[in-house]
Motif scaffolding. Structure first.
Motif, short mmCIF file in Angstrom:
data_model
loop_
_atom_site.label_atom_id
_atom_site.label_comp_id
_atom_site.label_asym_id
_atom_site.label_seq_id
_atom_site.Cartn_x
_atom_site.Cartn_y
_atom_site.Cartn_z
N TRP A 162 3.01 2.04 6.62
CA TRP A 162 2.64 1.05 7.74
C TRP A 162 3.49 0.39 8.60
O TRP A 162 3.40 0.10 9.75
N LYS A 208 4.18 0.43 12.71
CA LYS A 208 4.31 -0.51 13.62
C LYS A 208 5.65 -0.58 14.41
O LYS A 208 5.40 -0.92 15.63
N SER A 266 4.95 0.00 18.50
CA SER A 266 5.30 -1.28 19.31
C SER A 266 6.13 -0.98 20.45
O SER A 266 6.55 0.07 20.51
#
Length: 164
Positions: free
Chosen positions: A76, A80, A84
């Motif tokens: 996870w 991210k 991003s």
């Protein structure tokens, strides 16, 4: 007895992974498993080098469950970072000492680091591993030290007397 148990495990894994139970596939699985057992026995006769399992049958499954949760969390976090806009990547190479005595436990620790997304064990040296992290943070050494302690806890008393 050990060879028979090994054959049964290999054949069961073959059957579970293939999912096809036609006579030909089952026969190939049987023959492949038998061939592997024969090769392993011949290798043992030549060098006598065997990996002994000095791991706790109670603690190891607990560690594997904990590792799966850590892999999910790290997955996870890496997702991210990748998704991003800034792609906040802080690559870093650092050394990690290990406390395992048995070779197998050291391999489990090194592979656990590599299985965790965003980190990879690059090199092994006596007493330490060189690790690369894609998104390094100051918490990484503490998290890896926790992983090291958990793997060491999986070793049994025989596994801590030196080499596997």
């Amino acid at each position: 007895m050990r060879s028979i148990a090994f054959f049964i495990v290999l054949f069961a894994v073959w059957l579970l992974l293939s999912g096809v139970y036609t006579p030909m596939i089952v026969g190939l699985g049987f023959a492949s498993s038998l061939l592997v057992v024969i090769i392993i026995r011949r290798m043992d006769a030549q060098d006598g080098d065997k990996v002994t399992l000095h791991l706790s049958p109670v603690r190891l499954p607990k560690y594997i469950i904990w590792l799966m949760a850590e892999i999910a969390r790290a997955n996870w976090a890496v997702t991210k970072v990748i998704l991003s806009r800034k792609m906040n990547i802080h690559q870093h190479m650092f050394t990690v000492p290990y406390t395992q005595k048995a070779d197998l436990a050291q391999v489990i620790f090194a592979n656990s680091i590599t299985l965790t997304p965003g980190t990879i064990t690059v090199e092994t040296e006596e007493g330490q591993f060189l690790v690369h992290a894609v998104s390094y943070s100051d918490d990484d050494p503490a998290a890896i030290a926790d992983m090291d302690a958990r793997v060491t806890a999986c070793e049994t008393a025989r596994g801590t007397e030196g080499g596997a």
